[in-house]
Design a protein around this motif. Structure first.
Motif, short mmCIF file in Angstrom:
data_model
loop_
_atom_site.label_atom_id
_atom_site.label_comp_id
_atom_site.label_asym_id
_atom_site.label_seq_id
_atom_site.Cartn_x
_atom_site.Cartn_y
_atom_site.Cartn_z
N ALA A 20 98.69 -18.18 4.32
CA ALA A 20 98.39 -16.78 4.67
C ALA A 20 97.63 -16.12 3.54
O ALA A 20 97.83 -16.42 2.37
N MET A 21 96.75 -15.19 3.92
CA MET A 21 95.96 -14.47 2.94
C MET A 21 95.79 -13.03 3.43
O MET A 21 95.47 -12.81 4.59
N PRO A 22 96.02 -12.04 2.55
CA PRO A 22 95.80 -10.66 2.98
C PRO A 22 94.32 -10.40 3.23
O PRO A 22 93.46 -11.01 2.60
N ILE A 23 94.06 -9.54 4.18
CA ILE A 23 92.69 -9.15 4.48
C ILE A 23 92.36 -7.93 3.63
O ILE A 23 92.99 -6.89 3.77
N VAL A 24 91.42 -8.07 2.74
CA VAL A 24 90.98 -6.95 1.92
C VAL A 24 89.61 -6.56 2.47
O VAL A 24 88.62 -7.24 2.23
N SER A 25 89.59 -5.51 3.26
CA SER A 25 88.35 -5.16 3.95
C SER A 25 88.35 -3.70 4.35
O SER A 25 89.23 -2.93 3.97
N ASP A 46 98.80 -32.12 18.25
CA ASP A 46 98.69 -31.11 17.19
C ASP A 46 98.29 -29.77 17.80
O ASP A 46 97.41 -29.72 18.66
N ARG A 47 98.91 -28.70 17.38
CA ARG A 47 98.60 -27.37 17.88
C ARG A 47 98.38 -26.41 16.71
O ARG A 47 99.15 -25.46 16.52
N PRO A 48 97.34 -26.61 15.90
CA PRO A 48 97.09 -25.69 14.80
C PRO A 48 96.77 -24.30 15.36
O PRO A 48 96.34 -24.16 16.50
N PHE A 49 97.00 -23.28 14.53
CA PHE A 49 96.71 -21.93 15.00
C PHE A 49 96.13 -21.07 13.89
O PHE A 49 96.31 -21.34 12.71
N VAL A 50 95.43 -20.03 14.33
CA VAL A 50 94.92 -18.99 13.45
C VAL A 50 95.42 -17.68 14.03
O VAL A 50 95.26 -17.42 15.23
N GLN A 51 96.05 -16.86 13.20
CA GLN A 51 96.59 -15.57 13.63
C GLN A 51 95.93 -14.48 12.79
O GLN A 51 95.98 -14.52 11.56
N ARG A 56 95.88 -14.64 18.43
CA ARG A 56 96.34 -15.98 18.02
C ARG A 56 95.47 -17.00 18.75
O ARG A 56 95.45 -17.04 19.98
N LEU A 57 94.77 -17.81 17.98
CA LEU A 57 93.92 -18.87 18.52
C LEU A 57 94.59 -20.21 18.25
O LEU A 57 95.07 -20.45 17.15
N THR A 58 94.63 -21.08 19.25
CA THR A 58 95.21 -22.42 19.08
C THR A 58 94.31 -23.45 19.73
O THR A 58 93.50 -23.13 20.60
N GLY A 59 94.48 -24.69 19.31
CA GLY A 59 93.76 -25.77 19.96
C GLY A 59 93.09 -26.71 18.98
O GLY A 59 93.30 -26.64 17.78
N GLY A 60 92.29 -27.57 19.55
CA GLY A 60 91.57 -28.56 18.75
C GLY A 60 91.55 -29.89 19.47
O GLY A 60 92.49 -30.25 20.16
N ARG A 80 96.50 -9.66 7.64
CA ARG A 80 96.37 -10.95 6.97
C ARG A 80 95.90 -12.00 7.96
O ARG A 80 96.08 -11.86 9.17
N VAL A 81 95.33 -13.02 7.41
CA VAL A 81 94.92 -14.20 8.16
C VAL A 81 95.99 -15.25 7.94
O VAL A 81 96.36 -15.52 6.80
N GLN A 82 96.47 -15.84 9.01
CA GLN A 82 97.43 -16.94 8.90
C GLN A 82 96.84 -18.17 9.55
O GLN A 82 96.34 -18.11 10.67
N LEU A 83 96.88 -19.28 8.82
CA LEU A 83 96.50 -20.57 9.35
C LEU A 83 97.77 -21.40 9.41
O LEU A 83 98.50 -21.48 8.42
#
Length: 103
Positions: A20-25, A46-51, A56-60, A80-83
């Motif tokens: 996870a990373m905070p969004i500074v914007s 595998d079900r990776p995700f981006v939040q 929430r995006l998943t797939g691959g 924040r961005v979560q992978l």
């Protein structure tokens, strides 16, 4: 893709590995943003995700870079961005962008 990607290994105890990373914007509440990210997985299960915010995006597709994208309406200027990697195999993320939607 892949020359400087982020490899997220599975959690050693079988849980969900998370980066996870905070969004500074200058995100504006109520404004729409497009998120794009390339994901590569090792296994069909595998079900990776981006939040990001409410999106929430998943797939691959195993062994190939897959572009995931979606649009969200910002609900908070602080976010924040979560992978995530809930699988038992490594997954890779690359070329993450978050841009305002021009209407």
């Amino acid at each position: 893709l892949g020359t400087s990607s982020l490899k997220l290994n599975p959690h050693p105890e079988g849980g969900k590995a998370l980066w996870a990373m905070p969004i500074v914007s200058t995100f504006e509440v109520g404004k729409k943003y497009r998120v794009c990210v390339a994901v590569r997985t090792s296994d069909a299960m595998d079900r990776p995700f981006v939040q990001v915010d409410t999106l929430r995006l998943t797939g691959g597709e195993p062994g190939k870079w897959t572009l995931l994208q979606g649009v969200f309406t910002c609900t908070s200027p602080d976010g924040r961005v979560q992978l995530g990697n809930p699988s038992r195999h490594p997954v890779w993320f690359d070329a993450l962008t978050i841009e305002p939607v021009v209407e």
